[in-house]
Motif scaffolding. Structure first.
Motif, PDB file in Angstrom:
ATOM      1  N   HIS A 119       0.839  -1.203   0.000  1.00 59.09           N
ATOM      2  CA  HIS A 119       0.000   0.000   0.000  1.00 59.09           C
ATOM      3  C   HIS A 119       0.870   1.248   0.000  1.00 59.09           C
ATOM      4  O   HIS A 119       0.585   2.215  -0.683  1.00 59.09           O
ATOM      5  CB  HIS A 119      -0.905   0.029   1.239  1.00 59.09           C
ATOM      6  CG  HIS A 119      -1.907  -1.091   1.236  1.00 59.09           C
ATOM      7  ND1 HIS A 119      -2.655  -1.395   2.334  1.00 59.09           N
ATOM      8  CD2 HIS A 119      -2.264  -1.971   0.275  1.00 59.09           C
ATOM      9  CE1 HIS A 119      -3.448  -2.405   2.071  1.00 59.09           C
ATOM     10  NE2 HIS A 119      -3.226  -2.779   0.821  1.00 59.09           N
ATOM     11  N   HIS A 138       1.968   2.407  -3.229  1.00 58.33           N
ATOM     12  CA  HIS A 138       0.967   3.116  -4.017  1.00 58.33           C
ATOM     13  C   HIS A 138       0.892   4.591  -3.668  1.00 58.33           C
ATOM     14  O   HIS A 138       0.316   5.369  -4.424  1.00 58.33           O
ATOM     15  CB  HIS A 138      -0.410   2.466  -3.845  1.00 58.33           C
ATOM     16  CG  HIS A 138      -0.504   1.112  -4.466  1.00 58.33           C
ATOM     17  ND1 HIS A 138      -0.289   0.890  -5.799  1.00 58.33           N
ATOM     18  CD2 HIS A 138      -0.782  -0.104  -3.925  1.00 58.33           C
ATOM     19  CE1 HIS A 138      -0.439  -0.390  -6.083  1.00 58.33           C
ATOM     20  NE2 HIS A 138      -0.731  -1.024  -4.952  1.00 58.33           N
ATOM     21  N   ALA A 141       1.773   7.532  -6.013  1.00 56.28           N
ATOM     22  CA  ALA A 141       0.878   8.289  -6.883  1.00 56.28           C
ATOM     23  C   ALA A 141       1.041   9.774  -6.628  1.00 56.28           C
ATOM     24  O   ALA A 141       0.784  10.610  -7.497  1.00 56.28           O
ATOM     25  CB  ALA A 141      -0.580   7.888  -6.632  1.00 56.28           C
ATOM     26  N   GLN A 200      -6.457   7.129  -8.102  1.00 55.47           N
ATOM     27  CA  GLN A 200      -5.401   6.207  -8.515  1.00 55.47           C
ATOM     28  C   GLN A 200      -5.050   5.233  -7.392  1.00 55.47           C
ATOM     29  O   GLN A 200      -4.889   4.030  -7.614  1.00 55.47           O
ATOM     30  CB  GLN A 200      -4.152   6.996  -8.930  1.00 55.47           C
ATOM     31  CG  GLN A 200      -3.003   6.119  -9.414  1.00 55.47           C
ATOM     32  CD  GLN A 200      -1.793   6.952  -9.809  1.00 55.47           C
ATOM     33  OE1 GLN A 200      -1.895   8.159  -9.992  1.00 55.47           O
ATOM     34  NE2 GLN A 200      -0.649   6.305  -9.937  1.00 55.47           N
ATOM     35  N   TYR A 201      -4.969   5.750  -6.175  1.00 53.03           N
ATOM     36  CA  TYR A 201      -4.584   4.906  -5.049  1.00 53.03           C
ATOM     37  C   TYR A 201      -5.641   3.841  -4.757  1.00 53.03           C
ATOM     38  O   TYR A 201      -5.335   2.651  -4.661  1.00 53.03           O
ATOM     39  CB  TYR A 201      -4.337   5.746  -3.798  1.00 53.03           C
ATOM     40  CG  TYR A 201      -4.064   4.898  -2.572  1.00 53.03           C
ATOM     41  CD1 TYR A 201      -2.837   4.265  -2.402  1.00 53.03           C
ATOM     42  CD2 TYR A 201      -5.054   4.685  -1.626  1.00 53.03           C
ATOM     43  CE1 TYR A 201      -2.595   3.460  -1.298  1.00 53.03           C
ATOM     44  CE2 TYR A 201      -4.823   3.879  -0.525  1.00 53.03           C
ATOM     45  CZ  TYR A 201      -3.589   3.269  -0.369  1.00 53.03           C
ATOM     46  OH  TYR A 201      -3.358   2.462   0.698  1.00 53.03           O
ATOM     47  N   GLU A 206      -8.091   2.755  -6.590  1.00 50.53           N
ATOM     48  CA  GLU A 206      -8.297   1.809  -7.691  1.00 50.53           C
ATOM     49  C   GLU A 206      -7.209   0.742  -7.712  1.00 50.53           C
ATOM     50  O   GLU A 206      -7.414  -0.359  -8.214  1.00 50.53           O
ATOM     51  CB  GLU A 206      -8.319   2.562  -9.029  1.00 50.53           C
ATOM     52  CG  GLU A 206      -9.633   3.246  -9.336  1.00 50.53           C
ATOM     53  CD  GLU A 206     -10.793   2.266  -9.446  1.00 50.53           C
ATOM     54  OE1 GLU A 206     -10.636   1.217 -10.100  1.00 50.53           O
ATOM     55  OE2 GLU A 206     -11.855   2.534  -8.861  1.00 50.53           O
ATOM     56  N   SER A 207      -6.037   1.070  -7.163  1.00 49.82           N
ATOM     57  CA  SER A 207      -4.923   0.115  -7.168  1.00 49.82           C
ATOM     58  C   SER A 207      -5.065  -0.956  -6.085  1.00 49.82           C
ATOM     59  O   SER A 207      -4.370  -1.966  -6.117  1.00 49.82           O
ATOM     60  CB  SER A 207      -3.602   0.861  -6.975  1.00 49.82           C
ATOM     61  OG  SER A 207      -3.470   1.341  -5.643  1.00 49.82           O
ATOM     62  N   ASP A 247      -6.705  -4.015  -3.830  1.00 50.49           N
ATOM     63  CA  ASP A 247      -7.560  -5.179  -4.042  1.00 50.49           C
ATOM     64  C   ASP A 247      -8.925  -4.905  -3.427  1.00 50.49           C
ATOM     65  O   ASP A 247      -9.078  -4.064  -2.541  1.00 50.49           O
ATOM     66  CB  ASP A 247      -6.948  -6.423  -3.402  1.00 50.49           C
ATOM     67  CG  ASP A 247      -5.678  -6.866  -4.111  1.00 50.49           C
ATOM     68  OD1 ASP A 247      -5.546  -6.545  -5.311  1.00 50.49           O
ATOM     69  OD2 ASP A 247      -4.829  -7.511  -3.470  1.00 50.49           O
TER      70      ASP A 247
END
Length: 395
Positions: A98, A101, A104, A210-211, A213-214, A216
């Motif tokens: 995480h 990510h 971003a 963006q975060y 959506e990345s 799970d």
């Protein structure tokens, strides 16, 4: 066939260990049924309720919280310590992923108008909340530590932690008296929400999309115990993620609750599986939706007509126009504004447009227009708490 107590306890312990973040009683029952094809027959062991049975196997289950907000955690023994270690290690690996990510944000830091000043520090001083550590401590003093024991350390809890700028004058200076604004939600001409044009928010919001959506589907999902009023979250609806406040603990329909999107001024019914924890990096900028009413206008009748409200939506909803602040009500935290549509050959005053195109709309000499209980109720606060619909508010 009812399993012996020892086997049942081993099954329950295994389910709880694999859950990582604890389970509610209903979640435990669902998982057990899914795995074993039958329910937990607690009554076969002489108990009249599931909660009494779980309390009796304290060597297997640890209960945290209270009332309808109890979470179940496994009691770790030497025999199961290695399994728990592997599960926790998996969780830590996931958390490290995480953090990756968060990169971003890095593209924003390289921009001259970047809203971030370091990788995980949130937004710069011109756009950050003034919420102090003192306020955070004050909030935590009133909460049970066990109640928040499962909370991700980098997640926000209460909506009060996110700054609310009541007046647009606190944010920017107008350009020759006019503000570029976007109408994000319209209930009636006297009940609407708008945003100021703010590039920093747009960049931060893109990073938020963006975060999340990345992640799970199962990552950072809001625990059932945390679906409570005044809690903040990130809710997905209409294909996008939105910062929101939970305004209804009760489930309105199947596995759904109401949330107020304080960046857009809209209440939505969202499946609770689409609710995730709000990371502090995305909670450091203020709420973006401002309350507004169109100035110098009033309905002929006691309420606004559907036709008038629909024409207003068709004309200005979701587009960038200009607004002029005529009056600010400190009591209502509301802006009385004149709106100007500039996408035509000539700028159009929205008030004049409604008067010309709706037979039931009049000009008013009072900046506040017509004042009556029928037009005042429900208030903005009531709308933000999920009360009132278009059907209830408009004749």
């Amino acid at each position: 066939m009812t399993p012996d107590l020892k086997t049942l306890k081993e099954d329950i312990r295994a389910i709880l260990i694999s859950s990582k973040n604890g389970l509610s009683i209903s979640q435990l029952e669902k998982d057990y049924n899914k795995i074993n094809g039958e329910n937990i027959m607690y009554f076969s062991y002489g108990f009249t309720s599931m909660i009494d049975f779980l309390k009796s196997i304290s060597d297997v289950v640890s209960l945290r919280g209270y009332g309808n907000h109890i979470l179940l955690y496994p009691v770790i023994t030497k025999a199961t310590e290695h399994i728990n270690y592997m599960v926790q290690k998996q969780r830590k690996s996931s958390q490290k992923q995480h953090r990756f990510h968060y990169k971003a944000f890095e593209s924003l830091r390289n921009h001259t108008n970047s809203c971030l000043d370091e990788p995980l520090s949130g937004l710069d001083n011109s756009f950050t909340s003034n919420t102090s550590d003192e306020r955070a401590t004050e909030l935590s003093d009133f909460e049970d530590d066990a109640f928040f024991g499962h909370y991700p350390p980098n997640a926000m809890r209460h909506v009060d932690e996110i700054v609310k700028n009541c007046s647009i004058t606190e944010e920017v200076e107008p350009n020759e008296g006019y503000y570029p604004i976007r109408i994000t939600y319209i209930q009636t001409p006297y009940k609407l929400y708008f945003q100021l044009k703010n590039i920093r928010f747009e960049k931060a919001n893109n990073a938020l999309q963006q975060y999340y959506e990345s992640l799970d589907e199962s990552d950072f999902v809001l625990n059932e115990i945390d679906i409570r009023k005044t809690r903040v979250c990130v809710a997905k609806f209409e294909g996008k993620w939105h910062r929101a406040e939970i305004v209804s603990e009760e489930l309105d329909g199947e596995d759904c609750c109401k949330v107020f999107c304080f960046d857009y001024g809209e209440v939505k019914l969202v499946n609770r599986k689409s609710l995730k924890y709000l990371l502090k990096d995305f909670g450091s900028f203020s709420r973006q939706a401002y309350r507004g009413k169109i100035a110098y206008i009033q309905p002929k009748g006691i309420r606004w007509s559907r036709m008038c409200t629909q024409k207003l939506k068709d004309f200005v909803h979701g587009i960038w126009i200009y607004g002029k602040l005529e009056y600010y009500s400190l009591e209502e935290c509301c802006h009385y504004i004149s709106l100007f549509h500039t996408y035509t050959s000539q700028d159009i005053n929205v008030k004049d447009y409604l008067i010309s195109n709706c037979t039931d709309v009049l000009e008013s000499s009072d900046v506040k227009g017509k004042q009556s209980r029928a037009l005042a109720i429900p208030t903005f606060k009531m709308l933000e708490q999920g009360f009132g619909t278009n059907k209830e508010l408009i004749d």
